[in-house]
Design an enzyme around this catalytic site. Structure first.
Site, short mmCIF file in Angstrom:
data_model
loop_
_atom_site.label_atom_id
_atom_site.label_comp_id
_atom_site.label_asym_id
_atom_site.label_seq_id
_atom_site.Cartn_x
_atom_site.Cartn_y
_atom_site.Cartn_z
N GLU A 6 -9.02 14.65 1.40
CA GLU A 6 -8.03 14.83 2.47
C GLU A 6 -8.71 15.28 3.76
OE1 GLU A 6 -5.93 18.81 2.87
OE2 GLU A 6 -5.81 18.47 0.72
N LYS A 137 -1.77 26.90 -3.66
CA LYS A 137 -2.36 27.86 -2.74
C LYS A 137 -1.85 29.26 -3.04
CE LYS A 137 -3.18 24.61 1.03
NZ LYS A 137 -2.63 23.36 0.46
#
Length: 280
Positions: A6, A137
């Site tokens: 990404e 996360k």
């Protein structure tokens, strides 16, 4: 052997020049393993599956780059914008371009205290891509994120562990199905495809022990960062980059160092899985 990467880590995940060094290091790991890296972004309205060194440098220095999830891709392309791609957008574009394995840092999920749910979870439910990450996360509500993944029927496995990792920490206390080898992960992915299931295979890969951060410290930094977020009244797509920046500040850079280490670890595992897929 192809591995997708990404570009949001370049524009919103790490400060300059750490972002450039990290992006090039991740591509270098894929090449060392005998593969081809494909960092994905939208440059001037054109989808780019594979960036040059000059592209990465320009993206890292650019101001006001759009952070594009899969929802924002059509508008970014139509308007000729430059955008980095999140997990959802990268997974979709990698799949469309025949790259079955994608390595990232951590997935988005459910933010604490509000109905703020990342597009990543819904895209994982509908795009048949192998996504290697170190867990959601750390700034997220981990139990709620795990519940959402289950509700959306996203097949997930934890590499050589029985629990979902928590990004900076190797464990979260949340049980997960275990997979002990790249061969097993590749076999699970093939079974998904034979069953005609639409979603991804999400692979949780714990951060190496030597780079793990103390869970108590992470919890304290997260609380401080969320307090900063509330005071700053940041919302929408700016939330995650803002919180990651505050985590880096409160930890005096420790979270950035660990983030880089887990990214590299995920890319290495992604290469091993991609090689197994190629072997058939």
């Amino acid at each position: 052997m192809k591995v997708a990467l990404e570009s949001t880590v370049i524009t919103h995940g790490l400060p300059y020049p750490d972002n450039v060094r990290t992006a090039l290091a991740l591509e270098g790991i894929v090449r060392e393993q005998g593969g081809q890296p494909f960092t994905i972004a939208v440059l001037g309205g054109r989808v780019r599956v594979g960036l040059s060194v000059e592209d990465i440098e320009a993206l890292a220095r650019a101001e006001g780059v759009l952070k594009a999830g899969v929802r924002e891709l059509p508008a970014a392309i139509a308007r000729g914008q430059t955008a980095s791609t999140t997990v959802s957008a990268t997974a979709r574009l990698a799949y469309l371009h025949g790259i079955p394995v994608f390595a990232t840092g951590g997935i988005g999920g459910v933010h604490p205290g509000s109905w703020d749910v990342s597009q990543d979870l819904y895209e994982l439910a509908r795009t048949p891509e192998i996504v290697v990450c170190a867990g959601p996360k750390a700034i997220l509500d981990l139990p709620a994120t795990a519940e959402m993944l289950e509700s959306l029927a996203v097949t997930s496995v934890a590499f050589q562990t029985d629990e979902m990792p928590a990004f900076y920490s190797r464990g979260s206390g949340i049980p997960a199905a275990r997979a002990d080898s790249p061969q097993e992960i590749a076999a699970i992915y093939r079974a998904q495809r034979e069953l005609g299931l639409p979603g991804a295979l999400l692979v949780f890969n714990p951060i190496p022990a030597e780079f793990e951060l103390d869970a108590g410290d992470v919890e304290r930094w997260t609380a401080l960062s969320n307090a900063d977020l509330k005071a700053a009244a940041v919302s929408g797509k700016a939330v995650t980059p803002y919180l990651l920046g505050r985590m880096a500040a409160h930890s005096q850079g420790a979270t950035v160092y660990s983030n880089q280490a887990l990214l590299e670890n995920n890319v290495r595992l992604a290469c091993r899985i991609a090689a197994e897929l190629e072997r058939g």
